[in-house]
Design an enzyme around this catalytic site. Structure first.
Site, PDB file in Angstrom:
ATOM      1  N   LYS A   1       0.926  -1.359  -0.018  1.00  0.00           N
ATOM      2  CA  LYS A   1      -0.066   0.117  -0.054  1.00  0.00           C
ATOM      3  C   LYS A   1       0.707   1.333   0.132  1.00  0.00           C
ATOM      4  CE  LYS A   1      -3.017  -1.177  -0.593  1.00  0.00           C
ATOM      5  NZ  LYS A   1      -3.418  -2.042  -1.818  1.00  0.00           N
TER       6      LYS A   1
ATOM      7  N   GLY B   1       2.260   2.507  -2.866  1.00  0.00           N
ATOM      8  CA  GLY B   1       2.258   3.099  -4.296  1.00  0.00           C
ATOM      9  C   GLY B   1       3.021   2.152  -5.075  1.00  0.00           C
ATOM     10  N   THR B   2       2.947   0.764  -5.021  1.00  0.00           N
ATOM     11  CA  THR B   2       3.504  -0.031  -5.904  1.00  0.00           C
ATOM     12  C   THR B   2       3.064  -0.067  -7.126  1.00  0.00           C
ATOM     13  OG1 THR B   2       3.292  -1.573  -3.904  1.00  0.00           O
ATOM     14  CG2 THR B   2       4.430  -2.600  -5.732  1.00  0.00           C
TER      15      THR B   2
ATOM     16  N   HIS C   1       7.056  -7.041  -2.241  1.00  0.00           N
ATOM     17  CA  HIS C   1       7.047  -6.801  -0.815  1.00  0.00           C
ATOM     18  C   HIS C   1       8.185  -7.358  -0.016  1.00  0.00           C
ATOM     19  CE1 HIS C   1       3.450  -4.567  -2.175  1.00  0.00           C
ATOM     20  NE2 HIS C   1       2.763  -5.619  -2.038  1.00  0.00           N
TER      21      HIS C   1
ATOM     22  N   ARG D   1       6.165   5.188   2.058  1.00  0.00           N
ATOM     23  CA  ARG D   1       4.788   6.011   2.471  1.00  0.00           C
ATOM     24  C   ARG D   1       4.776   6.386   3.777  1.00  0.00           C
ATOM     25  NH1 ARG D   1      -1.189   4.974   0.153  1.00  0.00           N
ATOM     26  NH2 ARG D   1      -2.034   7.020   0.400  1.00  0.00           N
TER      27      ARG D   1
ATOM     28  N   TYR E   1       6.363   8.491  -1.477  1.00  0.00           N
ATOM     29  CA  TYR E   1       5.039   8.776  -2.085  1.00  0.00           C
ATOM     30  C   TYR E   1       4.716  10.096  -1.908  1.00  0.00           C
ATOM     31  CZ  TYR E   1       0.042   8.264  -2.220  1.00  0.00           C
ATOM     32  OH  TYR E   1      -1.402   7.901  -2.549  1.00  0.00           O
TER      33      TYR E   1
ATOM     34  N   MET F   1      -5.459   7.671 -13.461  1.00  0.00           N
ATOM     35  CA  MET F   1      -5.245   6.265 -13.342  1.00  0.00           C
ATOM     36  C   MET F   1      -6.513   5.443 -12.895  1.00  0.00           C
ATOM     37  SD  MET F   1      -1.442   5.642 -11.939  1.00  0.00           S
ATOM     38  CE  MET F   1      -1.485   3.967 -11.804  1.00  0.00           C
TER      39      MET F   1
ATOM     40  N   ARG G   1      -8.008   3.942  -4.551  1.00  0.00           N
ATOM     41  CA  ARG G   1      -8.937   4.170  -3.702  1.00  0.00           C
ATOM     42  C   ARG G   1      -9.099   5.665  -3.471  1.00  0.00           C
ATOM     43  NH1 ARG G   1      -9.560   5.169   1.790  1.00  0.00           N
ATOM     44  NH2 ARG G   1      -7.224   5.575   1.782  1.00  0.00           N
TER      45      ARG G   1
ATOM     46  N   GLY H   1      -5.735   7.951  -3.042  1.00  0.00           N
ATOM     47  CA  GLY H   1      -4.540   8.323  -3.487  1.00  0.00           C
ATOM     48  C   GLY H   1      -4.287   9.708  -3.032  1.00  0.00           C
TER      49      GLY H   1
HETATM   50  P1  A3P Z   1      -5.117   4.686  -0.874  1.00  0.00           P
HETATM   51  O1  A3P Z   1      -5.588   3.531  -0.581  1.00  0.00           O
HETATM   52  O2  A3P Z   1      -4.515   5.356   0.150  1.00  0.00           O
HETATM   53  O3  A3P Z   1      -5.794   5.405  -2.178  1.00  0.00           O
HETATM   54  P2  A3P Z   1       0.028  -0.254  -3.582  1.00  0.00           P
HETATM   55  O4  A3P Z   1      -0.232  -0.208  -5.031  1.00  0.00           O
HETATM   56  O5  A3P Z   1       1.056  -0.210  -2.986  1.00  0.00           O
HETATM   57  O6  A3P Z   1      -0.933  -1.408  -3.269  1.00  0.00           O
HETATM   58  O7  A3P Z   1      -0.678   1.016  -3.337  1.00  0.00           O
HETATM   59  C1  A3P Z   1      -2.047   1.388  -3.315  1.00  0.00           C
HETATM   60  C2  A3P Z   1      -2.221   2.819  -2.859  1.00  0.00           C
HETATM   61  O8  A3P Z   1      -1.454   3.693  -3.804  1.00  0.00           O
HETATM   62  C3  A3P Z   1      -3.678   3.284  -2.804  1.00  0.00           C
HETATM   63  O9  A3P Z   1      -3.585   4.126  -1.817  1.00  0.00           O
HETATM   64  C4  A3P Z   1      -3.936   3.922  -4.182  1.00  0.00           C
HETATM   65  O10 A3P Z   1      -4.859   4.755  -4.219  1.00  0.00           O
HETATM   66  C5  A3P Z   1      -2.638   4.771  -4.065  1.00  0.00           C
HETATM   67  N1  A3P Z   1      -2.123   4.989  -5.585  1.00  0.00           N
HETATM   68  C6  A3P Z   1      -2.395   4.259  -6.867  1.00  0.00           C
HETATM   69  N2  A3P Z   1      -2.119   4.744  -7.658  1.00  0.00           N
HETATM   70  C7  A3P Z   1      -1.803   6.240  -7.228  1.00  0.00           C
HETATM   71  C8  A3P Z   1      -1.631   7.533  -8.051  1.00  0.00           C
HETATM   72  N3  A3P Z   1      -1.512   7.485  -9.431  1.00  0.00           N
HETATM   73  N4  A3P Z   1      -1.445   8.649  -7.331  1.00  0.00           N
HETATM   74  C9  A3P Z   1      -1.475   8.617  -6.190  1.00  0.00           C
HETATM   75  N5  A3P Z   1      -1.742   7.357  -5.363  1.00  0.00           N
HETATM   76  C10 A3P Z   1      -2.020   6.429  -5.921  1.00  0.00           C
END
Ligand code: A3P
Length: 325
Positions: free
Chosen positions: A85, A87-88, A132, A154, A220, A259, A288, A290
Site C-alpha cells: 500500500k 504506491g507499488t 514486498h 509512504r 510517496y 489512473m 482508492r 490516492g
Molecule cells: P489509498 O488506499 O490511500 O488510496 P499499492 O499499489 O502499493 O497497493 O498502493 C496502493 C495505494 O497507492 C492506494 O492508496 C492507491 O490509491 C495509491 N495510488 C495508486 N495509484 C496512485 C496514483 N496515481 N497517485 C497517488 N496514489 C496512487
C-alpha cells in the site's frame, strides 16, 4: 498460483504436507499460522524466519526465497520494492511506461513474491516486477548491480488505512478484522510482511549502506507533491531517454485521477477474471483515494496518540521525516 499478478489472498491449501504445522519442525520450513486479534479475527499467514508472508507465496517460502536468490536478472529488469500500500502500482505503471516508451496502462506487476521463478524467467523484456520482500531477499545479481530497483516508502498512517481497507475488499483475505484489531496487529508488526517500521528501516539502511548505484529511493508524498520531477528522475535513473512531451504525457497518465478513470474504463475483458477473483465488488481495490492525510478520517484521537508514541520511539534515531498531510 502461477502468473498471479495481483496481491491477493487464498484459502489455505488443504493437505499441504510439505509445510510445517508446528513449532517443532525444522526451521527451513514455514509454518501455517493463525494469529487472533482481540476481536477473535485471524491473520492467516505463512510464518518463516519470524516474518509473516502472504499465503500465496509459493510452497514453504524458504525454497522460493532461495530460488529467487539465483534468479537470472536482465540488464533492463526493474524491481519495484515496497511495503504493501505504499504506491507499488503507481511506480510500476510509471516505470512500465518509461521502459516501453508507451503511455499505456499496464495493470498490475508480476510479483516476485507470488510467482515461481521458472515462470518469471519466461516473461518477455522489459520486465517490471513488484515485490514486498526486503532488499536482501532480491535476486543476488541485483545486489551485484544488475537491473534497477525503485524502492518506495509512504507515511505509515496512510499505509495503515489503505492496507486495512484493501484487506476488507478482498474475497478471501488473509485478514478480515476490524480497523481497531488491524491497527494493533500493524503496530505490533504482526501483519503480512511484518512491521511497517522494519520495511522503512530496510529502505533507510539500504539508502545509507548499499554502495551500488542501481537503486532509486522514492517517497510517496514527494511524488504527490511533484510528479513530473519524479518521472524525470525515474527516466534518468532507468537510463531511458524520452522527450519532454512523452514525460509530460506519462505524468498526466499517472495522476491518481487519470489512473482511476483508466482502470474503471480500460479494463480488458481478460482482466475481469482476476478482478472478480480478488475483490468483492469486481473493481480493482488498489485505486482508492490516492491522498496524503486520509488517515485523519480513520484514526480516532486515542489511536493517533497511541500510534504517535510508538512512532516517536521507533523513529528516534532516523533523520528521515514524513509528510502526514
Ligand atoms: P489509498 O488506499 O490511500 O488510496 P499499492 O499499489 O502499493 O497497493 O498502493 C496502493 C495505494 O497507492 C492506494 O492508496 C492507491 O490509491 C495509491 N495510488 C495508486 N495509484 C496512485 C496514483 N496515481 N497517485 C497517488 N496514489 C496512487
Amino acid at each position: 498460483m502461477l502468473g498471479s499478478r495481483f496481491w491477493c489472498s487464498h484459502k489455505f491449501a488443504e493437505g499441504d504436507d510439505h509445510l510445517s504445522h508446528s513449532h517443532t519442525h525444522q526451521n527451513k520450513m514455514c509454518e501455517w499460522v493463525e494469529e487472533s486479534d482481540s476481536d477473535g479475527n485471524c491473520l492467516k499467514t505463512k510464518k518463516y524466519n519470524g516474518k509473516y508472508y502472504a499465503s500465496i507465496v509459493p510452497g514453504n517460502v524458504s525454497d522460493h526465497l532461495e530460488r529467487l536468490q539465483t534468479m537470472e536478472v536482465r540488464d533492463d529488469d526493474t524491481f519495484v520494492l515496497s511495503y504493501p500500500k505504499s504506491g507499488t502500482h503507481w511506480v510500476f505503471t510509471i516505470a512500465s511506461m518509461l521502459r516501453t516508451g508507451q503511455s499505456k496502462y499496464m495493470g498490475s506487476p508480476y510479483f516476485l513474491d507470488y510467482n515461481e521463478v521458472d515462470y518469471l524467467d519466461k516473461l518477455p523484456s522489459p520486465r517490471v516486477f513488484g515485490s514486498h520482500l526486503t532488499f536482501d531477499e532480491l535476486p543476488r545479481q541485483v545486489r551485484e548491480g544488475k537491473g534497477k530497483v525503485l524502492m518506495i516508502t509512504r507515511n505509515p498512517k496512510d499505509v495503515a488505512v489503505s492496507y486495512h481497507l484493501f484487506m476488507t475488499k478482498l474475497n478471501a483475505p488473509d485478514y478480515k478484522g476490524s480497523w481497531e484489531g488491524f491497527l494493533k496487529f500493524y503496530t505490533e508488526g504482526r501483519m503480512l510482511y511484518g512491521s511497517w517500521f522494519e520495511a522503512f528501516f530496510d529502505w533507510e539502511n539500504t539508502k545509507a549502506k548499499y554502495k551500488g548505484d542501481n537503486v532509486l529511493y522514492l517517497m510517496y508524498e514527494d511524488m504527490k507533491q511533484n510528479l513530473l520531477v519524479n518521472v524525470i528522475k525515474m527516466a534518468a535513473f532507468l537510463g531511458e531517454t524520452r522527450d519532454n512531451l512523452f514525460l509530460e504525457e506519462v505524468t498526466e497518465r499517472c495522476t491518481f485521477q487519470t489512473m482511476f478513470k483508466t482502470v474503471m474504463s480500460e479494463i480488458k475483458p481478460s482482466d475481469q477474471d482476476y478482478i472478480h477473483q480478488m475483490s468483492d465488488n469486481k473493481k480493482l481495490p488498489i485505486y482508492r483515494k490516492g491522498e496524503v492525510g486520509d488517515w485523519k478520517n480513520h484514526f480516532t484521537v486515542a489511536q493517533n496518540e497511541f500510534f504517535d508514541r510508538i512512532y516517536e520511539e521507533k523513529m528516534k534515531d532516523t533523520k528521515c521525516t514524513f509528510r502526514f498531510e
